[in-house]
Design an enzyme around this catalytic site. Structure first.
Site, mmCIF file in Angstrom:
data_model
loop_
_atom_site.group_PDB
_atom_site.id
_atom_site.type_symbol
_atom_site.label_atom_id
_atom_site.label_comp_id
_atom_site.label_asym_id
_atom_site.label_seq_id
_atom_site.Cartn_x
_atom_site.Cartn_y
_atom_site.Cartn_z
ATOM 1 N N GLU A 85 -5.228 -4.721 10.916
ATOM 2 C CA GLU A 85 -4.524 -3.624 11.174
ATOM 3 C C GLU A 85 -4.830 -2.923 12.358
ATOM 4 O OE1 GLU A 85 -2.454 -2.719 7.077
ATOM 5 O OE2 GLU A 85 -4.137 -0.750 7.570
ATOM 6 N N GLY A 89 2.610 2.675 10.592
ATOM 7 C CA GLY A 89 3.344 3.910 10.899
ATOM 8 C C GLY A 89 3.821 3.830 12.440
ATOM 9 N N LYS A 146 0.063 4.422 -0.183
ATOM 10 C CA LYS A 146 -0.684 5.970 0.149
ATOM 11 C C LYS A 146 0.290 6.757 -0.238
ATOM 12 C CE LYS A 146 -0.481 3.727 5.045
ATOM 13 N NZ LYS A 146 0.038 3.237 5.950
ATOM 14 N N ASN A 202 0.605 -1.130 0.356
ATOM 15 C CA ASN A 202 0.109 0.401 0.021
ATOM 16 C C ASN A 202 1.199 1.108 -0.253
ATOM 17 O OD1 ASN A 202 -1.655 1.516 0.333
ATOM 18 N ND2 ASN A 202 -2.006 1.176 2.355
ATOM 19 N N SER A 230 3.558 -1.841 10.347
ATOM 20 C CA SER A 230 4.484 -1.548 11.390
ATOM 21 C C SER A 230 5.769 -2.957 10.325
ATOM 22 C CB SER A 230 5.149 -1.190 12.699
ATOM 23 O OG SER A 230 4.645 -0.056 12.299
ATOM 24 N N HIS A 273 -10.143 1.280 5.056
ATOM 25 C CA HIS A 273 -8.449 2.058 5.756
ATOM 26 C C HIS A 273 -9.098 2.487 7.013
ATOM 27 C CE1 HIS A 273 -4.972 2.791 6.601
ATOM 28 N NE2 HIS A 273 -4.096 1.306 5.626
ATOM 29 N N GLU A 304 -7.054 4.922 7.453
ATOM 30 C CA GLU A 304 -6.713 6.199 7.383
ATOM 31 C C GLU A 304 -7.606 7.004 6.509
ATOM 32 O OE1 GLU A 304 -3.237 6.245 5.804
ATOM 33 O OE2 GLU A 304 -2.324 5.393 7.196
HETATM 34 P P1 13P Z 1 3.243 0.755 7.633
HETATM 35 O O1 13P Z 1 3.655 -0.593 7.336
HETATM 36 O O2 13P Z 1 3.696 2.439 7.528
HETATM 37 O O3 13P Z 1 3.051 0.502 9.215
HETATM 38 O O4 13P Z 1 1.219 0.610 7.338
HETATM 39 C C1 13P Z 1 0.127 -0.042 7.219
HETATM 40 C C2 13P Z 1 -0.819 0.063 6.405
HETATM 41 O O5 13P Z 1 -1.357 0.963 6.956
HETATM 42 C C3 13P Z 1 -0.977 -0.381 5.682
HETATM 43 O O6 13P Z 1 -2.399 -0.382 5.220
#
Ligand code: 13P
Length: 247
Positions: free
Chosen positions: A167, A173, A13, A11, A208, A98, A100
């Protein structure tokens, strides 16, 4: 790890430009020589879908988008893209739910509409669920996961092929991950809610994931792969995660 096919979903992002796509060549090369049962799916920003589709043409890597608008039809929705358009771009997968995007106000109900819209257009959904830090502290993780699954996956056919990505929001992150016992407990709980609902499902972990912690996470032997953010931007790290998963 389970004995189902393993997914490694990148991903990206809101990262990446045309130049950064070149780094994926390393991963394409690796995938041609590595003889294991796995699937790599790149989910870049919308702006790179077309170029990445061309780059992936002669490879076994797949393409996914990061979100869609729920509307089945074209319409006056400035700045949005629907499932039909994503399908037309050549992508086969889409990430939905997601955290976010949930944080921007996406409700379970809206995510459910998006999921239905994705399947009507023959996209495979990577459905994200997970508790926030305060929900975890209040010991509400299971309540949250149950609600997200019940509402998000409402009225879907048993034949639906679904990829669930667990997640925990607080792990994304941050470099923080769950202990293996907590992770096993939560993955088993998700499985107990999913296995009667769907014939074909995979359960991934995201948050992460990196080459340093992957050996530890792999020990739980319950996962069908990973949804990877930050580390997936670096081809070496992604390849390392894949290799360590099979070792
Ligand atoms: P990270 O691997 O950067 O923590 O992000 C995870 C994520 O949100 C994947 O969708």
């Amino acid at each position: 790890m389970t004995n189902k096919i393993k997914y490694f979903i990148a991903n990206w992002k809101m990262y990446g430009d045309l130049k950064s796509l070149k780094t994926i060549n390393k991963v394409i090369k690796f995938s041609k020589t590595y003889k294991k049962k796995f699937k790599i799916i790149y989910c870049p920003p919308y702006t790179l879908l077309y170029s990445l589709k061309k780059l992936l043409k002669k490879s076994t890597l797949d393409l996914g988008a990061q979100n869609i608008h729920e509307s089945l039809d074209y319409g006056p929705n400035t700045g949005f893209i629907n499932a039909k358009m994503i399908k037309n771009s050549g992508a086969k997968f889409v990430i939905l739910g997601h955290s976010e995007n949930r944080a921007l106000g996406e409700s379970d109900m809206r995510i459910n509409q998006k999921i239905k819209s994705a399947y009507k257009n023959k996209l495979i959904v990577i459905f994200c669920i997970g508790e926030s830090l305060s929900e975890k502290r209040q010991k509400k993780t299971k309540i949250v996961l149950k609600r997200q699954i019940k509402n998000g996956l409402k009225n879907l056919s048993k034949k639906t092929n679904i990829i669930i990505a667990y997640e925990p929001v607080w792990s994304i992150g941050t470099g923080m991950i769950l202990s293996n016992s907590e992770l096993s407990e939560n993955i088993n709980y998700i499985k107990s809610l999913i296995y009667k609902k769907f014939k074909n499902y995979s359960i991934l972990y995201g948050g992460s994931v990196n080459p340093k912690n992957i050996n530890q996470i792999n020990k739980i032997n319950l996962l069908d792969g990973y949804l990877i953010g930050g580390a997936s931007l670096n081809p070496k790290k992604l390849i390392d995660i894949i290799k360590k998963t099979f070792n």
